[in-house]
Design a protein around this motif. Structure first.
Motif, PDB file in Angstrom:
ATOM      1  N   ARG A  63       2.573   2.194  -2.087  1.00  0.00           N
ATOM      2  CA  ARG A  63       2.692   2.697  -3.532  1.00  0.00           C
ATOM      3  C   ARG A  63       1.806   3.859  -3.726  1.00  0.00           C
ATOM      4  O   ARG A  63       1.896   4.692  -4.411  1.00  0.00           O
ATOM      5  N   ASP A  64       0.644   3.842  -2.852  1.00  0.00           N
ATOM      6  CA  ASP A  64      -0.437   4.815  -2.984  1.00  0.00           C
ATOM      7  C   ASP A  64       0.082   6.098  -2.100  1.00  0.00           C
ATOM      8  O   ASP A  64      -0.825   6.944  -2.010  1.00  0.00           O
ATOM      9  N   GLY A  65       1.173   6.084  -1.487  1.00  0.00           N
ATOM     10  CA  GLY A  65       1.697   7.225  -0.500  1.00  0.00           C
ATOM     11  C   GLY A  65       2.375   6.683   0.580  1.00  0.00           C
ATOM     12  O   GLY A  65       1.588   6.077   1.436  1.00  0.00           O
TER      13      GLY A  65
ATOM     14  N   ARG B 195       0.858  -1.137  -0.200  1.00  0.00           N
ATOM     15  CA  ARG B 195       0.059   0.058   0.176  1.00  0.00           C
ATOM     16  C   ARG B 195       0.993   1.270  -0.102  1.00  0.00           C
ATOM     17  O   ARG B 195       0.216   2.233  -0.339  1.00  0.00           O
TER      18      ARG B 195
ATOM     19  N   ARG C 221       1.440   8.506   3.538  1.00  0.00           N
ATOM     20  CA  ARG C 221      -0.208   8.126   4.272  1.00  0.00           C
ATOM     21  C   ARG C 221       0.143   6.785   4.699  1.00  0.00           C
ATOM     22  O   ARG C 221      -0.569   6.531   5.960  1.00  0.00           O
ATOM     23  N   TRP C 222       0.659   5.864   4.299  1.00  0.00           N
ATOM     24  CA  TRP C 222       0.891   4.570   4.737  1.00  0.00           C
ATOM     25  C   TRP C 222       1.478   4.714   6.383  1.00  0.00           C
ATOM     26  O   TRP C 222       1.090   3.905   7.334  1.00  0.00           O
TER      27      TRP C 222
END
Length: 101
Positions: free
Chosen positions: A30-32, A28, A35-36
């Motif tokens: 990869r989505d930020g 996850r 954020r992770w």
């Protein structure tokens, strides 16, 4: 890769989750990465405010891979010092539930 592998192994060991499950969670990033890191910090409490800001800066500078390595290193270093009973309530519940099955 070494830092992420180390973090995966420690997190799987400390929480009782499978390595595959932890790897899926790490994907996850990869989505930020920031954020992770923020989401994961709520469960594992492994970042200081300064460390989080550094991860954000790296990501903003287009250095997401470096941000992911730093996040994994910090997580592994912090969790490597903790026993399963020192993890958050949700993680202890997950470990307990896993043992029931």
């Amino acid at each position: 890769v070494e830092e992420v592998s180390r973090a995966v192994a420690i997190l799987a060991d400390r929480t009782g989750r499978s390595a595959d499950d932890v790897v899926k969670d790490f994907a996850r990033m990869r989505d930020g990465v920031a954020r992770w890191a923020a989401d994961s910090n709520r469960s594992y409490n492994f970042l200081t405010a300064e460390q989080f800001k550094y991860i954000q800066r790296l990501e903003q500078q287009g250095k997401a891979e470096e941000a992911a390595r730093e996040t994994a290193r910090l997580l592994a270093d912090q969790l490597g010092q903790k026993t399963p009973t020192e993890l958050g309530l949700l993680d202890r519940a997950l470990v307990a539930t896993t043992k029931l099955w």
